[in-house]
Design a protein around this motif. Structure first.
Motif, PDB file in Angstrom:
ATOM      1  N   LEU A  80      13.593 -14.332  -9.678  1.00 42.50           N
ATOM      2  CA  LEU A  80      14.819 -14.229 -10.474  1.00 42.50           C
ATOM      3  C   LEU A  80      14.582 -14.579 -11.930  1.00 42.50           C
ATOM      4  O   LEU A  80      15.191 -13.974 -12.827  1.00 42.50           O
ATOM      5  N   ALA A  81      13.701 -15.547 -12.191  1.00 39.36           N
ATOM      6  CA  ALA A  81      13.423 -15.943 -13.572  1.00 39.36           C
ATOM      7  C   ALA A  81      12.850 -14.772 -14.369  1.00 39.36           C
ATOM      8  O   ALA A  81      13.107 -14.638 -15.575  1.00 39.36           O
ATOM      9  N   LYS A  82      12.088 -13.923 -13.708  1.00 37.90           N
ATOM     10  CA  LYS A  82      11.506 -12.766 -14.391  1.00 37.90           C
ATOM     11  C   LYS A  82      12.543 -11.673 -14.632  1.00 37.90           C
ATOM     12  O   LYS A  82      12.348 -10.807 -15.481  1.00 37.90           O
ATOM     13  N   LYS A  83      13.642 -11.713 -13.891  1.00 29.17           N
ATOM     14  CA  LYS A  83      14.753 -10.779 -14.123  1.00 29.17           C
ATOM     15  C   LYS A  83      15.737 -11.316 -15.167  1.00 29.17           C
ATOM     16  O   LYS A  83      16.484 -10.550 -15.771  1.00 29.17           O
ATOM     17  N   ALA A  84      15.735 -12.628 -15.350  1.00 33.49           N
ATOM     18  CA  ALA A  84      16.707 -13.260 -16.247  1.00 33.49           C
ATOM     19  C   ALA A  84      16.495 -12.798 -17.682  1.00 33.49           C
ATOM     20  O   ALA A  84      15.366 -12.645 -18.143  1.00 33.49           O
ATOM     21  N   THR A  85      17.579 -12.582 -18.390  1.00 35.12           N
ATOM     22  CA  THR A  85      17.518 -12.117 -19.782  1.00 35.12           C
ATOM     23  C   THR A  85      18.014 -13.166 -20.771  1.00 35.12           C
ATOM     24  O   THR A  85      18.035 -12.921 -21.969  1.00 35.12           O
ATOM     25  N   GLY A  86      18.404 -14.337 -20.267  1.00 33.44           N
ATOM     26  CA  GLY A  86      18.907 -15.384 -21.144  1.00 33.44           C
ATOM     27  C   GLY A  86      17.806 -16.066 -21.941  1.00 33.44           C
ATOM     28  O   GLY A  86      16.632 -16.047 -21.562  1.00 33.44           O
ATOM     29  N   GLU A  87      18.210 -16.681 -23.035  1.00 33.58           N
ATOM     30  CA  GLU A  87      17.287 -17.450 -23.865  1.00 33.58           C
ATOM     31  C   GLU A  87      16.998 -18.816 -23.243  1.00 33.58           C
ATOM     32  O   GLU A  87      15.967 -19.434 -23.530  1.00 33.58           O
ATOM     33  N   TYR A  88      17.903 -19.252 -22.360  1.00 32.56           N
ATOM     34  CA  TYR A  88      17.775 -20.539 -21.687  1.00 32.56           C
ATOM     35  C   TYR A  88      18.012 -20.335 -20.195  1.00 32.56           C
ATOM     36  O   TYR A  88      18.742 -19.418 -19.789  1.00 32.56           O
ATOM     37  N   ILE A  89      17.425 -21.225 -19.368  1.00 31.32           N
ATOM     38  CA  ILE A  89      17.517 -21.089 -17.917  1.00 31.32           C
ATOM     39  C   ILE A  89      17.871 -22.440 -17.292  1.00 31.32           C
ATOM     40  O   ILE A  89      17.330 -23.481 -17.672  1.00 31.32           O
ATOM     41  N   ILE A  90      18.774 -22.396 -16.302  1.00 29.72           N
ATOM     42  CA  ILE A  90      19.090 -23.564 -15.475  1.00 29.72           C
ATOM     43  C   ILE A  90      18.765 -23.219 -14.028  1.00 29.72           C
ATOM     44  O   ILE A  90      19.140 -22.152 -13.534  1.00 29.72           O
ATOM     45  N   ASP A  91      18.071 -24.126 -13.344  1.00 28.15           N
ATOM     46  CA  ASP A  91      17.726 -23.977 -11.933  1.00 28.15           C
ATOM     47  C   ASP A  91      18.743 -24.774 -11.117  1.00 28.15           C
ATOM     48  O   ASP A  91      18.722 -26.002 -11.113  1.00 28.15           O
ATOM     49  N   LEU A  92      19.640 -24.058 -10.432  1.00 31.98           N
ATOM     50  CA  LEU A  92      20.745 -24.695  -9.707  1.00 31.98           C
ATOM     51  C   LEU A  92      20.582 -24.488  -8.208  1.00 31.98           C
ATOM     52  O   LEU A  92      20.638 -23.354  -7.728  1.00 31.98           O
ATOM     53  N   ALA A  93      20.382 -25.565  -7.465  1.00 31.20           N
ATOM     54  CA  ALA A  93      20.390 -25.475  -6.004  1.00 31.20           C
ATOM     55  C   ALA A  93      21.825 -25.235  -5.541  1.00 31.20           C
ATOM     56  O   ALA A  93      22.779 -25.739  -6.149  1.00 31.20           O
ATOM     57  N   ALA A  94      21.986 -24.500  -4.450  1.00 34.10           N
ATOM     58  CA  ALA A  94      23.314 -24.086  -4.013  1.00 34.10           C
ATOM     59  C   ALA A  94      24.113 -25.197  -3.343  1.00 34.10           C
ATOM     60  O   ALA A  94      25.233 -24.952  -2.887  1.00 34.10           O
ATOM     61  N   ASP A  95      23.566 -26.413  -3.286  1.00 35.67           N
ATOM     62  CA  ASP A  95      24.357 -27.552  -2.808  1.00 35.67           C
ATOM     63  C   ASP A  95      24.698 -28.516  -3.934  1.00 35.67           C
ATOM     64  O   ASP A  95      25.282 -29.574  -3.698  1.00 35.67           O
ATOM     65  N   ASP A  96      24.326 -28.155  -5.167  1.00 39.36           N
ATOM     66  CA  ASP A  96      24.640 -28.985  -6.334  1.00 39.36           C
ATOM     67  C   ASP A  96      25.782 -28.360  -7.130  1.00 39.36           C
ATOM     68  O   ASP A  96      26.173 -27.212  -6.903  1.00 39.36           O
ATOM     69  N   VAL A  97      26.282 -29.100  -8.102  1.00 35.32           N
ATOM     70  CA  VAL A  97      27.475 -28.675  -8.839  1.00 35.32           C
ATOM     71  C   VAL A  97      27.310 -28.996 -10.320  1.00 35.32           C
ATOM     72  O   VAL A  97      26.921 -30.113 -10.678  1.00 35.32           O
ATOM     73  N   LEU A  98      27.617 -28.025 -11.180  1.00 40.13           N
ATOM     74  CA  LEU A  98      27.637 -28.259 -12.621  1.00 40.13           C
ATOM     75  C   LEU A  98      29.045 -28.663 -13.046  1.00 40.13           C
ATOM     76  O   LEU A  98      30.023 -28.026 -12.638  1.00 40.13           O
TER      77      LEU A  98
END
Length: 291
Positions: A80-98
């Protein structure tokens, strides 16, 4: 805020049916206006995929991929990181919350920072249980999270960094490479390699929630005669070997000795005798360099 650079949030799900909707909603409800969400499920055996697909009916433009076989966090994230087009990246596990202002705060730090070589911004979080009940703050007044050149902090085990609280410039991955796909866990290796080259900046605000559940990866480090535990400890051995080669001073080797001795306890507890012997050999090499 001067502008709104695109932020890519990569959400990885594996048997997170009870939590994934809350994680995804925490991305959608950010106060920051320019976010790209990419979701992957790593061949869950529960109803995670169904939960995600139902959620996507309201957000059909969000990217979603479901692995046909379990690839692990590192490979799935890298895809997914190689598909991402953003200038910044966050790695979010699906049991965590922002928290709602998480992305806005991190971008603000990036844009106002005094560090010219800033690669990663990280903040404080709270830890919650399965039901979402507060357990503790990740950092307390006893901790001392550093900014700037934090390589010594990272290898010395004085203060940990939590992935969900971290925003990483995509250029960091482009410079040092993505997650090492041979590893069973990714964060420590990333912090070591990144902090050798880039500055970090810490800001003391709660920006996310990390869920502690009984079957989480961190719970497996001390299991006896367990294959997953063995793979985790093998990854630790490789990460510490890499740090040995990255070290540049006696002081850094002395700090690494402290971490190695801490990890020895885990290896002994897990009864990984062969890995323990290899770790002991590494300890001897580091000890010689530290004189």
């Amino acid at each position: 805020m001067q502008n709104f650079p695109l932020v890519s949030i990569i959400c990885l799900s594996y048997n997170h049916q009870d939590y994934v909707e809350e994680a995804l909603n925490s991305v959608i409800h950010q106060t920051y206006p320019n976010i790209e969400l990419l979701i992957a499920d790593d061949c869950s055996t529960d109803n995670s995929v169904e939960k995600i697909q139902n959620w996507l009916q309201h957000y059909p433009k969000v990217h979603f991929s479901a692995n046909e076989k379990n690839l692990g966090n590192t490979k799935t994230f890298n895809q997914l990181a190689k598909k991402a087009t953003g200038e910044y990246i966050i790695d979010l596990a699906a049991d965590d919350v922002l928290l709602p202002n998480c992305v806005e705060k991190q971008i603000e730090i990036f844009q106002k920072s005094k560090y010219k070589n800033l690669g990663i911004v990280y903040g404080n979080i709270i830890e919650i249980n399965q039901d979402g009940t507060f357990l503790r703050n990740y950092y307390t007044e006893l901790d001392d999270p550093k900014s700037g050149d934090i390589y010594s902090m990272v290898i010395g085990r004085t203060t940990k960094i939590c992935s969900v609280s971290s925003m990483v410039k995509k250029s960091v991955y482009e410079k040092i490479g993505h997650y090492d796909e041979e590893l069973a866990y990714e964060d420590l290796d990333l912090w070591i390699r990144a902090s050798r080259i880039f500055d970090f900046e810490y800001f003391p605000e709660i920006i996310a929630k990390k869920r502690e559940i009984p079957n989480s990866l961190s719970a497996h480090f001390l299991f006896k005669n367990n294959l997953k535990t063995k793979r985790l400890n093998l990854s630790t051995l490789k990460i510490l070997n890499n740090a040995y080669h990255l070290n540049k001073s006696k002081k850094e080797h002395q700090l690494l000795l402290g971490r190695i001795r801490f990890e020895m306890f885990k290896f002994i507890k897990a009864r990984n005798i062969t890995l323990l012997f290899n770790l002991f050999l590494l300890e001897l090499k580091v000890r010689i360099k530290s004189f």
